[in-house]
Design a protein around this motif. Structure first.
Motif, short mmCIF file in Angstrom:
data_model
loop_
_atom_site.label_atom_id
_atom_site.label_comp_id
_atom_site.label_asym_id
_atom_site.label_seq_id
_atom_site.Cartn_x
_atom_site.Cartn_y
_atom_site.Cartn_z
N PRO A 125 0.78 -1.24 0.00
CA PRO A 125 0.00 0.00 0.00
C PRO A 125 0.82 1.30 0.00
CG PRO A 125 -0.24 -1.17 2.09
CD PRO A 125 0.58 -2.03 1.19
N SER A 126 2.10 1.21 0.30
CA SER A 126 2.93 2.42 0.34
C SER A 126 3.37 2.82 -1.07
CB SER A 126 4.18 2.19 1.20
OG SER A 126 5.07 3.28 1.05
N GLU A 127 2.84 3.95 -1.52
CA GLU A 127 3.23 4.46 -2.84
C GLU A 127 4.72 4.80 -2.87
OE1 GLU A 127 2.01 7.93 -6.07
OE2 GLU A 127 0.99 7.84 -4.15
N LYS A 128 5.24 5.29 -1.77
CA LYS A 128 6.66 5.63 -1.67
C LYS A 128 7.53 4.40 -1.92
CE LYS A 128 10.03 7.66 1.49
NZ LYS A 128 10.24 8.22 2.83
N ILE A 129 7.18 3.29 -1.31
CA ILE A 129 7.96 2.06 -1.50
C ILE A 129 7.80 1.54 -2.92
CG2 ILE A 129 8.19 -0.36 -0.79
CD1 ILE A 129 7.51 0.57 2.07
#
Length: 77
Positions: A33-37
């Motif tokens: 769910p982490s867009e950054k990752i």
């Protein structure tokens, strides 16, 4: 997560294929769910042949499911 998938029914095989791609993308978003990752990892897997083949396989499986749900587009009418 938002409710976005209303049906597997599509008007055409092209729309079905595009839905298959969307399903694959949403699967990744649910899994990570982490867009950054996801953005951090993308450069690595986008240049890896095995990763790209795996992504294509997921899309193909999704497309098979959608095609069946659409009765193979009513057997091409």
């Amino acid at each position: 997560m938002e409710k976005w998938l209303r049906s597997l029914k599509t008007k055409t095989p092209q729309e079905g294929f595009e839905l298959a791609i969307t399903l694959a993308q949403k699967g990744v978003q649910y899994t990570q769910p982490s867009e950054k990752i996801r953005k951090k990892l993308r450069p690595k897997y986008s240049q890896n042949a095995k990763s790209l083949i795996s992504a294509s396989q997921v899309i193909a499986i999704n497309f098979q499911t959608i095609a069946a749900a659409n009765n193979y587009w009513e057997r091409q009418r």
